[in-house]
Design a protein around this motif. Sequence first.
Motif, short mmCIF file in Angstrom:
data_model
loop_
_atom_site.label_atom_id
_atom_site.label_comp_id
_atom_site.label_asym_id
_atom_site.label_seq_id
_atom_site.Cartn_x
_atom_site.Cartn_y
_atom_site.Cartn_z
N GLN A 80 0.95 -0.89 -0.10
CA GLN A 80 -0.21 0.14 -0.03
C GLN A 80 1.04 0.94 0.05
OE1 GLN A 80 -3.47 -0.22 0.18
NE2 GLN A 80 -3.46 1.64 -0.06
N CYS A 82 2.19 4.61 1.12
CA CYS A 82 2.18 5.14 1.97
C CYS A 82 1.33 6.62 1.92
CB CYS A 82 3.73 5.40 2.73
SG CYS A 82 4.39 3.86 3.23
N ASN A 91 -6.03 -4.81 4.35
CA ASN A 91 -5.16 -5.40 5.04
C ASN A 91 -3.96 -6.53 4.98
OD1 ASN A 91 -6.50 -4.75 6.98
ND2 ASN A 91 -7.48 -7.30 7.83
N ALA A 94 -1.49 -3.22 3.15
CA ALA A 94 -1.01 -2.75 3.97
C ALA A 94 -0.34 -3.66 4.95
CB ALA A 94 -2.04 -1.93 5.45
N SER A 97 3.14 -3.28 3.14
CA SER A 97 3.89 -1.42 4.50
C SER A 97 4.81 -1.84 5.16
CB SER A 97 2.66 -0.52 4.26
OG SER A 97 2.02 -0.39 2.58
N TRP A 104 1.63 1.57 10.47
CA TRP A 104 0.09 1.97 10.55
C TRP A 104 -0.63 2.10 11.34
CZ3 TRP A 104 -3.57 -2.99 8.63
CH2 TRP A 104 -4.56 -2.63 8.27
N THR A 106 -4.35 2.79 12.16
CA THR A 106 -5.82 2.99 12.28
C THR A 106 -6.52 3.69 12.91
OG1 THR A 106 -5.78 0.74 13.07
CG2 THR A 106 -5.24 0.63 10.44
N LEU A 130 1.18 5.86 7.11
CA LEU A 130 0.01 5.00 6.73
C LEU A 130 -0.94 5.23 7.68
CD1 LEU A 130 -1.45 3.76 4.25
CD2 LEU A 130 -0.57 1.71 4.98
N SER A 132 -5.22 4.82 7.95
CA SER A 132 -7.07 4.82 7.67
C SER A 132 -7.55 4.54 8.21
CB SER A 132 -6.76 3.68 5.86
OG SER A 132 -6.50 2.19 7.08
#
Length: 188
Positions: A80, A82, A91, A94, A97, A104, A106, A130, A132
Amino acid sequence: MSRSGYRRFFTPLVLIGAVLVVVVGVILYAVWSAMRATPPQVTPMAGVAVFPTIKGGHQEGKLTNDQAPPVGGVHNPVWQNCGVYTAPVANENAVHSLEHGTVWITYQPDLPAPEVKQLQDLTRQSGYRLLSPYAGLPSPIVASAWGYQLQLARADDPQLLRFIQHYEQNPQGPEPGAPCSGGTGQPN
C-alpha cells in the motif's frame, strides 16, 4: 649483508606479511558481515503488544490474520502506498507496507474530525506512515508496526509519537527501508 642475502631474508618476511594481511582482512570481513546480518534488538515499549513469531511471505487474494488490524504475516505482493487514506485499505497491502518499515495508524470511523486531522498531520510528517479508518477496532486508535501494536484512546496521546519514533523503520522488520511508494492506492 649482500643483495642476495638481503633478498633471502626479506622475501619470506614479505610473504608472511602478505598472508597476515589477507587473514586479518578475511576475519574483519566475517565480523562485519555478521554484524550486518544480525539487526540490533528493539526493546519493546511499555504497553505495546509484541508478536514475535510472525512469518511473512507473498500470496494473492483475501487472507486472514490473527490480529485486527494485522501486525504482519503473509500478505499481497503489492504494498500500500504510504500516506493518508479516508477510506479503509486492504489488510493484505497494508501488511506489505509494514514489512517495509511502515507504521500503520488505524482509527475508528466515528473518531471526531479534529482527532482525525491530528492523525493526518502526524502521518504526513514521514514517507513511512500509513493512516486509514478501520471498523471494529478494540480502541479508538491502533498503531501497528511489524510485530508490534499499541492501542490508544486519543490522537494526542504522547505514546503514539513514541511508538512511531521507536518502531518506524524497525530493524526487526523483514525489509526496513524498502519502498512505500510505487505500490497500490492513492493517498489523499
